[in-house]
Scaffold this motif. Structure first.
Motif, PDB file in Angstrom:
ATOM      1  N   ARG A   9       0.787  -1.199   0.167  1.00 37.48           N
ATOM      2  CA  ARG A   9      -0.033  -0.136  -0.277  1.00 37.48           C
ATOM      3  C   ARG A   9       0.901   1.234  -0.028  1.00 37.48           C
ATOM      4  NH1 ARG A   9      -5.583  -0.905   1.005  1.00 37.48           N
ATOM      5  NH2 ARG A   9      -5.655   1.166   1.956  1.00 37.48           N
ATOM      6  N   ARG A  52      -7.806   5.862  -1.673  1.00 39.84           N
ATOM      7  CA  ARG A  52      -8.101   5.473  -0.171  1.00 39.84           C
ATOM      8  C   ARG A  52      -9.502   5.986   0.143  1.00 39.84           C
ATOM      9  NH1 ARG A  52      -9.371   3.789   3.664  1.00 39.84           N
ATOM     10  NH2 ARG A  52      -8.332   4.116   5.766  1.00 39.84           N
ATOM     11  N   GLU A  55     -11.820   3.798  -1.388  1.00 42.15           N
ATOM     12  CA  GLU A  55     -12.251   2.450  -0.680  1.00 42.15           C
ATOM     13  C   GLU A  55     -12.864   2.617   0.918  1.00 42.15           C
ATOM     14  OE1 GLU A  55      -8.697  -0.673   1.081  1.00 42.15           O
ATOM     15  OE2 GLU A  55      -8.285   1.566   1.530  1.00 42.15           O
ATOM     16  N   GLU A  56     -12.847   3.788   1.378  1.00 47.90           N
ATOM     17  CA  GLU A  56     -13.536   3.939   2.386  1.00 47.90           C
ATOM     18  C   GLU A  56     -14.862   4.364   2.154  1.00 47.90           C
ATOM     19  OE1 GLU A  56     -13.273   6.897   6.142  1.00 47.90           O
ATOM     20  OE2 GLU A  56     -11.156   6.082   5.292  1.00 47.90           O
ATOM     21  N   PRO A  60     -14.877  -1.284  -0.554  1.00 51.19           N
ATOM     22  CA  PRO A  60     -13.332  -1.758  -0.071  1.00 51.19           C
ATOM     23  C   PRO A  60     -12.544  -2.287  -1.397  1.00 51.19           C
ATOM     24  CG  PRO A  60     -14.939  -2.496   1.259  1.00 51.19           C
ATOM     25  CD  PRO A  60     -15.846  -1.871   0.251  1.00 51.19           C
ATOM     26  N   GLN A  61     -13.161  -2.836  -2.335  1.00 53.73           N
ATOM     27  CA  GLN A  61     -12.564  -3.216  -3.410  1.00 53.73           C
ATOM     28  C   GLN A  61     -11.558  -2.339  -4.186  1.00 53.73           C
ATOM     29  OE1 GLN A  61     -12.447  -6.635  -4.238  1.00 53.73           O
ATOM     30  NE2 GLN A  61     -13.536  -6.501  -2.558  1.00 53.73           N
ATOM     31  N   PHE A  62     -11.847  -1.000  -3.977  1.00 54.24           N
ATOM     32  CA  PHE A  62     -10.809  -0.119  -4.478  1.00 54.24           C
ATOM     33  C   PHE A  62      -9.564  -0.232  -3.752  1.00 54.24           C
ATOM     34  CE2 PHE A  62     -14.597   2.055  -5.980  1.00 54.24           C
ATOM     35  CZ  PHE A  62     -14.343   2.550  -7.084  1.00 54.24           C
ATOM     36  N   GLY A  63      -9.289  -0.927  -2.767  1.00 52.98           N
ATOM     37  CA  GLY A  63      -8.177  -1.256  -2.214  1.00 52.98           C
ATOM     38  C   GLY A  63      -7.022  -1.899  -3.297  1.00 52.98           C
ATOM     39  N   THR A  69      -6.319  -5.150  -0.661  1.00 53.84           N
ATOM     40  CA  THR A  69      -7.632  -4.837   0.082  1.00 53.84           C
ATOM     41  C   THR A  69      -7.794  -4.529   1.194  1.00 53.84           C
ATOM     42  OG1 THR A  69      -8.492  -6.759  -0.235  1.00 53.84           O
ATOM     43  CG2 THR A  69      -8.832  -5.700  -2.299  1.00 53.84           C
TER      44      THR A  69
END
Length: 77
Positions: A9, A52, A55-56, A60-63, A69
């Motif tokens: 990350r 980020r 994702e939030e 969460p898949q944008f992680g 993830t």
């Protein structure tokens, strides 16, 4: 697993920032190393911030666009 997640990350946005800076540099008539030195951290910061946030707030898949993830978890000792 925490070390792996934190390295991914951090590394993925840094690599993307560098790639974006290199790509943008080709369209500018400026000193290559100066442009890359300025654009890399800016592109990295923006890339990380956008995904980020996504994702939030979206999924969460944008992680995956940050390399992993699952958020890195740093336990208090």
């Amino acid at each position: 697993m925490n070390l792996y997640a934190s390295l991914l990350r951090t590394g993925v946005p840094a690599a993307v920032g560098w790639l974006v800076a290199v790509a943008l540099r080709h369209g500018l008539d400026l000193d290559a190393s100066a442009v890359t030195g300025v654009l890399t951290p800016i592109a990295t910061f923006i890339y990380y911030g956008v995904f980020r946030f996504a994702e939030e707030h979206l999924s969460p898949q944008f992680g995956w666009l940050l390399g992993y993830t699952k958020l890195a978890d740093y336990p208090i000792r």
